[in-house]
Design a protein around this motif. Structure first.
Motif, PDB file in Angstrom:
ATOM      1  N   VAL A 163       0.838  -1.206   0.000  1.00 60.84           N
ATOM      2  CA  VAL A 163       0.000   0.000   0.000  1.00 60.84           C
ATOM      3  C   VAL A 163       0.866   1.246   0.000  1.00 60.84           C
ATOM      4  O   VAL A 163       0.624   2.190  -0.760  1.00 60.84           O
ATOM      5  CB  VAL A 163      -0.950  -0.007   1.214  1.00 60.84           C
ATOM      6  N   SER A 164       1.891   1.246   0.829  1.00 65.85           N
ATOM      7  CA  SER A 164       2.764   2.414   0.931  1.00 65.85           C
ATOM      8  C   SER A 164       3.461   2.708  -0.391  1.00 65.85           C
ATOM      9  O   SER A 164       3.526   3.861  -0.838  1.00 65.85           O
ATOM     10  CB  SER A 164       3.802   2.192   2.036  1.00 65.85           C
ATOM     11  N   ALA A 178      -3.680  12.623  -3.796  1.00 63.51           N
ATOM     12  CA  ALA A 178      -4.944  12.364  -3.109  1.00 63.51           C
ATOM     13  C   ALA A 178      -5.256  10.873  -3.144  1.00 63.51           C
ATOM     14  O   ALA A 178      -4.737  10.130  -3.983  1.00 63.51           O
ATOM     15  CB  ALA A 178      -6.084  13.147  -3.755  1.00 63.51           C
ATOM     16  N   ALA A 179      -6.117  10.458  -2.227  1.00 62.65           N
ATOM     17  CA  ALA A 179      -6.568   9.069  -2.182  1.00 62.65           C
ATOM     18  C   ALA A 179      -8.074   9.034  -1.932  1.00 62.65           C
ATOM     19  O   ALA A 179      -8.585   9.807  -1.116  1.00 62.65           O
ATOM     20  CB  ALA A 179      -5.836   8.296  -1.094  1.00 62.65           C
ATOM     21  N   ILE A 222      -3.768   2.376   4.672  1.00 62.10           N
ATOM     22  CA  ILE A 222      -3.872   3.500   3.735  1.00 62.10           C
ATOM     23  C   ILE A 222      -3.524   4.814   4.431  1.00 62.10           C
ATOM     24  O   ILE A 222      -2.754   5.621   3.916  1.00 62.10           O
ATOM     25  CB  ILE A 222      -5.286   3.558   3.124  1.00 62.10           C
ATOM     26  N   VAL A 223      -4.104   5.030   5.609  1.00 61.33           N
ATOM     27  CA  VAL A 223      -3.841   6.267   6.352  1.00 61.33           C
ATOM     28  C   VAL A 223      -2.361   6.381   6.710  1.00 61.33           C
ATOM     29  O   VAL A 223      -1.761   7.465   6.588  1.00 61.33           O
ATOM     30  CB  VAL A 223      -4.723   6.340   7.610  1.00 61.33           C
ATOM     31  N   VAL A 280      -9.487   7.297  10.299  1.00 64.08           N
ATOM     32  CA  VAL A 280      -9.386   8.419   9.359  1.00 64.08           C
ATOM     33  C   VAL A 280      -9.190   9.735  10.102  1.00 64.08           C
ATOM     34  O   VAL A 280      -8.373  10.577   9.699  1.00 64.08           O
ATOM     35  CB  VAL A 280     -10.640   8.486   8.464  1.00 64.08           C
ATOM     36  N   ARG A 281      -9.911   9.917  11.187  1.00 62.77           N
ATOM     37  CA  ARG A 281      -9.816  11.175  11.937  1.00 62.77           C
ATOM     38  C   ARG A 281      -8.419  11.409  12.516  1.00 62.77           C
ATOM     39  O   ARG A 281      -8.053  12.548  12.803  1.00 62.77           O
ATOM     40  CB  ARG A 281     -10.850  11.193  13.063  1.00 62.77           C
ATOM     41  N   ALA A 282      -7.655  10.371  12.684  1.00 61.74           N
ATOM     42  CA  ALA A 282      -6.298  10.519  13.234  1.00 61.74           C
ATOM     43  C   ALA A 282      -5.276  10.895  12.162  1.00 61.74           C
ATOM     44  O   ALA A 282      -4.124  11.182  12.482  1.00 61.74           O
ATOM     45  CB  ALA A 282      -5.873   9.213  13.913  1.00 61.74           C
TER      46      ALA A 282
END
Length: 203
Positions: A56-57, A65-66, A88-89, A141-143
């Protein structure tokens, strides 16, 4: 922009990929079975598994963007969305990707009051694991340090005549065409109205 789409072989992901290309972006479709997608100008196919962090990285590197359109494996699955999004994050933050747009579901968190009783019944029974996975996915996601937007989608359909999008955190939801959802996801790449916010969409 150069945008990478995760879950690109799913129904929503395929719409998002096509619409990203139509909007003039360079798109990378990431997934285990991207070989089934048609090769076209501006599209790069990246075969891989969201459970493999380094894969993924490597795929994320060099993108602006993703878009994340992951789906659950089955009704017992309560970890695919969270685990995949964690990788992903981490990659997005590691490589300094500026924009992150993630599909979640209307009914998660404070959008519970927006969904009809039929959706609430499904989430309390057969879709309870999916709901739990979306809830922890949103926390991941929020992190993120990126400018993220969580898009909570109403019940998805390919049969609606309406392709409109009503974005609101107060209005009641019904259904939304996958193509309309995908168009909204792509529009968020260069629209900062909902940066670091959740937004519910329906038709």
């Amino acid at each position: 922009m150069r945008v990478i789409i995760f879950g690109a072989t799913g129904k929503t992901g395929q719409h998002a990929t096509r619409q990203a290309l139509s909007a003039g972006h360079e798109a990378t479709a990431f997934g285990r079975s991207v070989g089934k997608l048609s090769v076209e100008s501006g599209l790069t196919l990246s075969q891989g598994d969201v459970f493999e962090a380094e894969t993924v990285s490597d795929a994320v590197a060099g993108h602006d963007a993703a878009i994340v359109c992951l789906g659950s494996a089955n009704l017992k699955d309560r970890s695919t969305l969270t685990r995949g999004t964690e990788h992903i994050v981490h990659a997005v933050d590691r490589h300094g990707v500026g924009r992150l747009v993630v599909v979640s579901a209307a009914g998660v968190g404070d959008s519970w009051s927006q969904v009809p009783w039929s959706s609430k019944l499904m989430f309390r029974t057969m879709l309870r694991n999916v709901l739990a996975d979306h809830q922890t996915q949103e926390d991941v996601v929020r992190a993120s340090t990126a400018d993220w937007t969580i898009v909570r989608a109403a019940v998805l359909s390919d049969k609606l005549d309406r392709r409109t999008v009503n974005a609101s955190n107060t209005n009641r939801t019904s259904r939304i065409h996958r193509a309309a959802l995908a168009g909204f996801l792509v529009s968020q790449l260069d629209d900062g109205s909902y940066n670091r916010q959740t937004i519910t969409v329906t038709s």
